[in-house]
Enzyme design. Structure first.
Site: not given
Ligand code: UD1
Length: 420
Positions: A22-23, A116, A121, A307, A399
């Site tokens: 999915k990811n 969420c 996030r 995850d 999902r």
């Molecule tokens: C993706 C995955 C999710 C997984 C996560 C971490 C998808 C669709 N989802 O989520 O399943 O749990 O990676 O491996 O691929 N952060 C900030 N600012 C930002 C972006 C992120 O502070 O602009 C923080 C987030 O709150 C979190 C950390 O960075 O604490 C990592 O988040 P991120 O790697 O961006 O996760 P996702 O891409 O949302």
């Protein structure tokens, strides 16, 4: 609303096929926006999140032909750049359309995803990086409005924090930018590698794929022409079924897996006493009674994935000693703890650390799924809990897990989907 009813205690055996990730499919689908020609994606998982993102492309004017695992997407017909709240609020990953829409059309509006269940996030890192590429961004009426009428400009971006979605958005944006973009402290997940390879196969020069520094030479707003993409196997789905083998002390085989992608989970399960046979794309786990306790800390790939944290916590309830689980990526990713405790687990939380104390048995109960991976942890616990466990609110599971109950049933679990 549907729920899952599990009668615990069955040993598992046999084999199942792991679906596409999915990811990985989500950013690959978003990347099709970078093209104005049809592109075919295969090995898509049959899950709600994929249908949601494909629906968004349709709302934007793209032409989508989708069967369970294959989609042909033609974004040559795309005539809107507004990703509406109704879709983004259903799935945070819709934010992945921001980079490609802005890069191809020079403007877009994407609803803010909001918080969420597993934490705040934010998307500040995505926005800061796009601004450094010349985008003008304002937040108004719950939407991110971004503009770069003359296209984005390649630059050097240093992410303050490793972000999977942020790296994906910038890789996509950079591929149509003018000049060279260097992304420092980029994420290295297999899903990022697949996205980069898809774009590189379309003729974009990318160096450092799979490392923490990715260098991309943009096409200067010339749309890409993608080759067919086969989505990689889902490492989190695979890890979840390995946990099913471990918690039930069973021997099961997973087909269509990349063992390298799940090495961190294999290492931890080996440390708990499980054995593995790995042959080509198949992995067999031989579970063990009396599992050893583990300590684990979630971190970015290739470290232990956040995850898989909830599923390992479920397995750790069956260990013969106390385990320690530390969550370092998301501040609120312990919603499954109180539900696991309802099944008789003895888990104590202090800040971002959970200690999982051994219990002789789990006992079936009604429990509530709170997010995608927490839900699968409850199903795993239900496989060994005495009596009947009802897992409610399984729309979270739908999902991201392709036919979870069908696959577990094939392995011999007593599980069925019922309506409330
Ligand atoms: C993706 C995955 C999710 C997984 C996560 C971490 C998808 C669709 N989802 O989520 O399943 O749990 O990676 O491996 O691929 N952060 C900030 N600012 C930002 C972006 C992120 O502070 O602009 C923080 C987030 O709150 C979190 C950390 O960075 O604490 C990592 O988040 P991120 O790697 O961006 O996760 P996702 O891409 O949302």
């Amino acid at each position: 609303m549907d729920y899952l009813q599990i009668k615990g205690g069955a040993k598992l055996s046999g084999s199942i096929k792991i679906s596409g990730a999915k990811n990985s499919a989500l950013p690959v689908i978003a990347a099709t926006i970078l093209s104005d020609k049809p592109v075919t994606l295969t090995n898509l998982p049959n899950v709600v999140d994929i249908r949601t993102l494909l629906k968004l492309l349709g709302i934007l004017g793209g032409t989508v032909n989708h069967t369970d695992t294959i989609a042909t997407i033609d974004n040559g017909t795309m005539n809107s750049t507004k990703a509406v709240y109704e879709i983004v609020s259903q799935m945070r990953a819709s934010i992945l359309v921001l980079g490609p829409l802005l890069a191809r059309f020079g403007e877009c509006e994407v609803s803010l995803p909001g918080g969420c269940a597993i934490g705040q996030r934010p998307i500040d890192l995505h926005l800061k990086a796009l601004e450094s590429m010349g985008a003008k961004i304002e937040i108004k009426g719950g939407y991110v409005r971004a503009e770069a009428p003359n296209g984005l400009q390649g630059t050097r971006i240093v992410f303050d924090k490793i972000t999977v979605g942020g790296t994906e958005n910038i890789v996509m944006a950079a591929s149509l930018a003018h000049g060279t973009t260097t992304i420092v402290n980029s994420a290295k997940e297999p899903e990022i590698v697949q996205l980069c390879e898809m774009i590189a196969n379309a003729g974009v020069k990318i160096e450092g794929i799979g490392t923490s520094e990715i260098i991309i030479e943009g096409t200067g707003q010339k749309p890409l022409n993608f080759k067919e993409v086969e989505i990689i196997p889902d490492r989190i789905e695979a890890g979840t079924y390995l946990c099913a083998g471990a918690i039930t002390a069973s021997k099961i085989t997973l087909e269509n897996v990349n063992a390298k992608h799940i090495q961190a989970s294999i290492d931890k399960l080996e440390a708990m006493g499980c054995n593995f046979q790995i042959e080509d794309n198949n992995i067999t786990i031989c579970g063990k009674e009396r599992l050893k306790p583990i300590n684990l800390i979630t971190t970015e790939y290739p470290g232990f994935p956040t995850d898989m944290q909830a599923q390992f916590m479920a397995v750790a309830t069956m260990a013969i000693g106390e385990s320690m689980v530390e969550e370092r990526l998301f501040e609120n990713r312990f919603m499954h703890v109180s539900e696991l405790n309802r099944l008789g687990a003895d888990i104590w939380l202090k800040g971002s650390v959970a200690s999982v104390k051994p219990v002789a048995e789990l006992y079936g109960a009604d429990v509530m799924a709170t997010d995608l991976r927490a839900s699968s942890a409850l199903v795993l616990a239900g496989l060994v809990a005495q009596g009947t466990t009802n897992v409610h609110r399984i729309y979270h599971l739908d999902r991201g897990y392709d036919n979870l109950e069908g696959k577990l049933k094939k392995l011999g679990a007593d599980i069925q989907r019922l309506s409330e």
